[in-house]
Enzyme design. Structure first.
Site, PDB file in Angstrom:
ATOM      1  N   GLU A   1       0.811  -1.215   0.000  1.00  0.00           N
ATOM      2  CA  GLU A   1       0.000   0.000   0.000  1.00  0.00           C
ATOM      3  C   GLU A   1       0.848   1.270   0.000  1.00  0.00           C
ATOM      4  OE1 GLU A   1      -3.607  -0.477   2.699  1.00  0.00           O
ATOM      5  OE2 GLU A   1      -2.453  -2.248   3.251  1.00  0.00           O
TER       6      GLU A   1
ATOM      7  N   SER B   1      -6.806  -2.143   2.328  1.00  0.00           N
ATOM      8  CA  SER B   1      -7.186  -1.657   1.002  1.00  0.00           C
ATOM      9  C   SER B   1      -7.843  -2.730   0.150  1.00  0.00           C
ATOM     10  CB  SER B   1      -5.963  -1.086   0.257  1.00  0.00           C
ATOM     11  OG  SER B   1      -5.495   0.081   0.898  1.00  0.00           O
TER      12      SER B   1
ATOM     13  N   TYR C   1      -9.921   3.792  -4.520  1.00  0.00           N
ATOM     14  CA  TYR C   1      -8.949   4.839  -4.830  1.00  0.00           C
ATOM     15  C   TYR C   1      -9.096   5.467  -6.201  1.00  0.00           C
ATOM     16  CZ  TYR C   1      -6.987   2.920  -0.609  1.00  0.00           C
ATOM     17  OH  TYR C   1      -6.826   2.490   0.684  1.00  0.00           O
TER      18      TYR C   1
ATOM     19  N   ARG D   1     -10.915   3.402  12.480  1.00  0.00           N
ATOM     20  CA  ARG D   1     -12.084   3.318  11.602  1.00  0.00           C
ATOM     21  C   ARG D   1     -12.624   1.890  11.615  1.00  0.00           C
ATOM     22  NH1 ARG D   1     -10.214   3.411   6.400  1.00  0.00           N
ATOM     23  NH2 ARG D   1     -10.790   1.221   6.190  1.00  0.00           N
TER      24      ARG D   1
ATOM     25  N   ASP E   1     -15.005  -0.781   9.878  1.00  0.00           N
ATOM     26  CA  ASP E   1     -15.724  -1.125   8.655  1.00  0.00           C
ATOM     27  C   ASP E   1     -16.767  -2.179   9.008  1.00  0.00           C
ATOM     28  OD1 ASP E   1     -14.037   0.578   7.283  1.00  0.00           O
ATOM     29  OD2 ASP E   1     -12.668  -1.020   6.674  1.00  0.00           O
TER      30      ASP E   1
ATOM     31  N   GLU F   1     -13.906  -5.304  10.167  1.00  0.00           N
ATOM     32  CA  GLU F   1     -12.552  -5.110  10.689  1.00  0.00           C
ATOM     33  C   GLU F   1     -12.424  -3.701  11.255  1.00  0.00           C
ATOM     34  OE1 GLU F   1      -9.650  -4.218   7.120  1.00  0.00           O
ATOM     35  OE2 GLU F   1     -10.960  -5.896   6.587  1.00  0.00           O
TER      36      GLU F   1
ATOM     37  N   ASN G   1      -9.524  -0.525  11.623  1.00  0.00           N
ATOM     38  CA  ASN G   1      -8.296  -0.024  11.019  1.00  0.00           C
ATOM     39  C   ASN G   1      -7.637   0.989  11.949  1.00  0.00           C
ATOM     40  OD1 ASN G   1      -6.453   1.474   9.290  1.00  0.00           O
ATOM     41  ND2 ASN G   1      -7.487   0.507   7.559  1.00  0.00           N
TER      42      ASN G   1
ATOM     43  N   GLY H   1      -7.124   5.631   5.881  1.00  0.00           N
ATOM     44  CA  GLY H   1      -6.633   6.380   4.738  1.00  0.00           C
ATOM     45  C   GLY H   1      -7.046   7.843   4.773  1.00  0.00           C
TER      46      GLY H   1
END
Length: 314
Positions: free
Chosen positions: A16, A152, A221, A260, A262, A275, A277, A281
């Site tokens: 990443e 990602s 992205y 964060r 998800d 999950e 994070n 990002g």
């Protein structure tokens, strides 16, 4: 912030890297606009010497994947006594390993899709087809296959038929030695960021993701590839449940400053955590900046507050 020197760490050698560099540039710009003196440092063999000879007031981590999220860089910063924004090394390791994090969430009574994690060696030793058949018999189809570590959505695929499993396995094993097979949950995909810029951590407005399919690397992205709604188009009770789950996961895993979650809200309205994070990002299509804007804040002001918290911890 005019007296603060902040080193933004980005890049590194993970899969990443390019996303991390984009996050780092955006964070550096935001902190500069907030008044900080910013240094943008790649994470390479020169980093430790830089930190020793020219230590900043604090470090802001914009690394994704590998050493930036598994606690390695954080452990080095702790060894050197350098204040940094983000989660301590030990908790990073716990959150980075998806099966470990899911097990802790499940033990605490939080919903997460049923799963099994198996290393590549198990498939070789016991026969790939036999193990794959057992996996489908136990978890059903469709399945989400993903590397047990990483971000990602790299290497992640939805499998709807048994015949697709071998190729999906190969994709996963290109990024990790262990495959996490998770029961696929249909519903509304949502991300909830948690920030600790005051006395208590708080959840930012949930971001609903509409990728028209799987929210994969390209959708994440590529500008315009996905549509975001913030706050998510869900009822007040579900929005409250999302915030409660994100805060519970943040605190249960020992996370700090920013994270964060998800998740998917399934057809019964239950929040299913996918999950968590530790280094969200910060690119132009990332979800944390979207939530920050919806909360009426600027990204630079948020991270300036987090930098002050990091300095105060020293």
């Amino acid at each position: 912030m005019s007296e603060r020197t902040v080193a933004v760490l980005a890049g590194g050698l993970s899969h990443e890297r390019e996303v991390s560099l984009r996050s780092g540039r955006r964070l550096a710009t935001a902190l500069s606009e907030a008044g900080a003196s910013v240094r943008e440092w790649d994470v390479d063999a020169a980093l430790v010497e830089r930190l020793r000879t020219d230590p900043p007031d604090a470090v802001a981590i914009a690394l994704h994947g590998g050493e930036g999220e598994n606690g390695s860089v954080q452990a080095v910063l702790e060894l050197l006594g350098v204040p940094f924004v983000g989660t301590p090394a030990q908790a990073c390791r716990r959150a980075w390993d998806k099966p470990t994090a899911k097990a802790e969430l499940a033990r605490a009574g939080l919903d997460t899709p049923d799963w099994v994690a198996l290393p590549h060696t198990t498939f070789r030793a016991l026969g790939a087809q036999a193990v794959l058949d057992a996996m489908v018999d136990r978890l059903g189809l469709p399945l989400m296959l993903k590397p047990d570590q990483g971000g990602s959505a790299l290497g992640s695929q939805v499998v709807t038929e048994r015949a697709e499993l071998p190729a999906a396995m190969v994709s996963c094993l290109a990024y990790a030695d262990t495959v996490l097979a998770e029961r696929f949950v249909a519903g509304t995909e949502v991300a909830v960021s948690v920030v600790h810029d005051g006395d208590e951590p708080r959840a930012l407005p949930p971001v609903e993701v509409d990728a028209g399919g799987v929210y994969d690397y390209t959708a994440r992205y590529t500008p315009g590839a996905a549509t975001f709604h913030c706050p998510a188009r869900l009822d007040d009770m579900t929005l409250a449940a999302l915030a409660e789950n994100a805060l519970a996961a943040h605190q249960l895993l020992g996370l700090r400053d920013v994270s964060r979650m998800d998740a998917v809200v399934d057809g019964d309205g239950r929040v299913q955590i996918l999950e968590v994070n530790v280094s969200p990002g910060l690119t132009e299509t990332s979800l944390l900046p979207t939530a920050v804007r919806a909360a009426g804040m600027k990204l630079g002001d948020l991270y300036a507050a987090l930098v002050e918290r990091a300095v105060a911890r020293r």
